[in-house]
Design a protein around this motif. Sequence first.
Motif, PDB file in Angstrom:
ATOM      1  N   GLN A  65      30.606  53.563  36.737  1.00  0.00           N
ATOM      2  CA  GLN A  65      29.628  53.805  35.680  1.00  0.00           C
ATOM      3  C   GLN A  65      28.487  52.793  35.802  1.00  0.00           C
ATOM      4  N   PRO A  66      27.825  52.771  36.947  1.00  0.00           N
ATOM      5  CA  PRO A  66      26.782  51.755  37.159  1.00  0.00           C
ATOM      6  C   PRO A  66      25.647  51.837  36.134  1.00  0.00           C
ATOM      7  N   GLU A  67      25.430  53.021  35.602  1.00  0.00           N
ATOM      8  CA  GLU A  67      24.359  53.180  34.615  1.00  0.00           C
ATOM      9  C   GLU A  67      24.663  52.451  33.303  1.00  0.00           C
ATOM     10  N   LYS A  68      25.928  52.129  33.072  1.00  0.00           N
ATOM     11  CA  LYS A  68      26.311  51.439  31.844  1.00  0.00           C
ATOM     12  C   LYS A  68      26.538  49.944  32.051  1.00  0.00           C
ATOM     13  N   SER A  69      26.516  49.510  33.312  1.00  0.00           N
ATOM     14  CA  SER A  69      26.745  48.090  33.582  1.00  0.00           C
ATOM     15  C   SER A  69      25.568  47.284  33.064  1.00  0.00           C
ATOM     16  N   GLY A  70      25.873  46.067  32.692  1.00  0.00           N
ATOM     17  CA  GLY A  70      24.826  45.199  32.159  1.00  0.00           C
ATOM     18  C   GLY A  70      25.306  43.768  32.084  1.00  0.00           C
ATOM     19  N   ARG A  71      24.548  42.980  31.382  1.00  0.00           N
ATOM     20  CA  ARG A  71      24.825  41.548  31.289  1.00  0.00           C
ATOM     21  C   ARG A  71      26.201  41.273  30.682  1.00  0.00           C
ATOM     22  N   SER A  72      26.603  42.005  29.675  1.00  0.00           N
ATOM     23  CA  SER A  72      27.907  41.732  29.045  1.00  0.00           C
ATOM     24  C   SER A  72      29.053  42.005  30.010  1.00  0.00           C
ATOM     25  N   TRP A  73      28.958  43.061  30.797  1.00  0.00           N
ATOM     26  CA  TRP A  73      29.995  43.337  31.798  1.00  0.00           C
ATOM     27  C   TRP A  73      30.013  42.228  32.843  1.00  0.00           C
ATOM     28  N   GLN A  74      28.826  41.803  33.276  1.00  0.00           N
ATOM     29  CA  GLN A  74      28.740  40.732  34.270  1.00  0.00           C
ATOM     30  C   GLN A  74      29.377  39.454  33.733  1.00  0.00           C
ATOM     31  N   LEU A  75      29.110  39.117  32.484  1.00  0.00           N
ATOM     32  CA  LEU A  75      29.691  37.915  31.887  1.00  0.00           C
ATOM     33  C   LEU A  75      31.211  38.015  31.775  1.00  0.00           C
ATOM     34  N   THR A  76      31.707  39.204  31.444  1.00  0.00           N
ATOM     35  CA  THR A  76      33.156  39.408  31.377  1.00  0.00           C
ATOM     36  C   THR A  76      33.779  39.222  32.754  1.00  0.00           C
ATOM     37  N   ILE A  77      33.156  39.769  33.765  1.00  0.00           N
ATOM     38  CA  ILE A  77      33.654  39.624  35.143  1.00  0.00           C
ATOM     39  C   ILE A  77      33.666  38.158  35.547  1.00  0.00           C
ATOM     40  N   GLU A  78      32.583  37.462  35.281  1.00  0.00           N
ATOM     41  CA  GLU A  78      32.494  36.044  35.641  1.00  0.00           C
ATOM     42  C   GLU A  78      33.537  35.210  34.900  1.00  0.00           C
ATOM     43  N   GLU A  79      33.734  35.501  33.622  1.00  0.00           N
ATOM     44  CA  GLU A  79      34.721  34.767  32.816  1.00  0.00           C
ATOM     45  C   GLU A  79      36.134  34.984  33.341  1.00  0.00           C
ATOM     46  N   GLN A  80      36.470  36.221  33.670  1.00  0.00           N
ATOM     47  CA  GLN A  80      37.817  36.501  34.174  1.00  0.00           C
ATOM     48  C   GLN A  80      38.035  35.839  35.528  1.00  0.00           C
ATOM     49  N   ARG A  81      37.029  35.841  36.374  1.00  0.00           N
ATOM     50  CA  ARG A  81      37.147  35.157  37.663  1.00  0.00           C
ATOM     51  C   ARG A  81      37.433  33.671  37.460  1.00  0.00           C
ATOM     52  N   ALA A  82      36.698  33.048  36.573  1.00  0.00           N
ATOM     53  CA  ALA A  82      36.896  31.617  36.316  1.00  0.00           C
ATOM     54  C   ALA A  82      38.295  31.349  35.765  1.00  0.00           C
ATOM     55  N   LYS A  83      38.747  32.178  34.845  1.00  0.00           N
ATOM     56  CA  LYS A  83      40.070  31.987  34.238  1.00  0.00           C
ATOM     57  C   LYS A  83      41.195  32.240  35.238  1.00  0.00           C
ATOM     58  N   ILE A  84      40.993  33.201  36.137  1.00  0.00           N
ATOM     59  CA  ILE A  84      41.993  33.457  37.182  1.00  0.00           C
ATOM     60  C   ILE A  84      42.125  32.226  38.067  1.00  0.00           C
ATOM     61  N   MET A  85      41.007  31.652  38.448  1.00  0.00           N
ATOM     62  CA  MET A  85      41.057  30.460  39.299  1.00  0.00           C
ATOM     63  C   MET A  85      41.707  29.290  38.562  1.00  0.00           C
ATOM     64  N   GLU A  86      41.471  29.169  37.261  1.00  0.00           N
ATOM     65  CA  GLU A  86      42.148  28.135  36.469  1.00  0.00           C
ATOM     66  C   GLU A  86      43.651  28.357  36.474  1.00  0.00           C
ATOM     67  N   CYS A  87      44.070  29.608  36.299  1.00  0.00           N
ATOM     68  CA  CYS A  87      45.509  29.931  36.332  1.00  0.00           C
ATOM     69  C   CYS A  87      46.120  29.500  37.663  1.00  0.00           C
ATOM     70  N   LEU A  88      45.438  29.825  38.741  1.00  0.00           N
ATOM     71  CA  LEU A  88      45.973  29.515  40.069  1.00  0.00           C
ATOM     72  C   LEU A  88      45.911  28.019  40.372  1.00  0.00           C
ATOM     73  N   ASP A  89      44.905  27.334  39.839  1.00  0.00           N
ATOM     74  CA  ASP A  89      44.847  25.881  40.012  1.00  0.00           C
ATOM     75  C   ASP A  89      45.961  25.197  39.223  1.00  0.00           C
ATOM     76  N   ASP A  90      46.224  25.707  38.019  1.00  0.00           N
ATOM     77  CA  ASP A  90      47.277  25.123  37.169  1.00  0.00           C
ATOM     78  C   ASP A  90      48.674  25.450  37.678  1.00  0.00           C
ATOM     79  N   SER A  91      48.835  26.617  38.267  1.00  0.00           N
ATOM     80  CA  SER A  91      50.148  27.077  38.741  1.00  0.00           C
ATOM     81  C   SER A  91      50.015  27.655  40.147  1.00  0.00           C
ATOM     82  N   PRO A  92      49.852  26.795  41.163  1.00  0.00           N
ATOM     83  CA  PRO A  92      49.628  27.278  42.527  1.00  0.00           C
ATOM     84  C   PRO A  92      50.738  28.179  43.062  1.00  0.00           C
ATOM     85  N   SER A  93      51.956  28.063  42.536  1.00  0.00           N
ATOM     86  CA  SER A  93      53.043  28.904  43.042  1.00  0.00           C
ATOM     87  C   SER A  93      52.809  30.381  42.725  1.00  0.00           C
TER      88      SER A  93
END
Length: 143
Positions: A65-93
């Motif tokens: 749905q590229p016609e509906k993508s926007g800044r809020s979707w981009q921010l959600t994607i960026e936030e989840q990426r950052a949180k995933i990396m935090e999870c993996l840094d905190d629990s490398p196993s």
Amino acid sequence: MATRYDSDFHGWTQEQANLLRANNLNQLDTKNLLEEIESMGRSERRELRSRLEILLAYLLKWQYQPEKSGRSWQLTIEEQRAKIMECLDDSPSLKNKLNEHLEKAYASARRLAENETQMSQSIFPKHCPWTFEQIISSEFFPD
């Protein structure tokens, strides 16, 4: 019989920590202590999968749905990426079974994307079309 574990969880945790510090291992509530430690591990795994699910759903939405993508979707994607990396840094196993976590999260992400886009789930690829390296890359937004 009710124990402090049942009636005052915070107090119980402090008591168990003090017993460990004092090396009073025979006084530990090992049954409940083991249960809590195992629960913590499951919680970390659930957080990783949940964040992967949201990220993958938004990447699917971005692609389909590229016609509906926007800044809020981009921010959600960026936030989840950052949180995933935090999870993996905190629990490398958690990296040991990353492909399994990714596949399970993707299955849920397809359902979530279906609900949020009103598109049939069959439109989305059955298996995750991206590698972990792609989905976590700040440069990656599917076409």
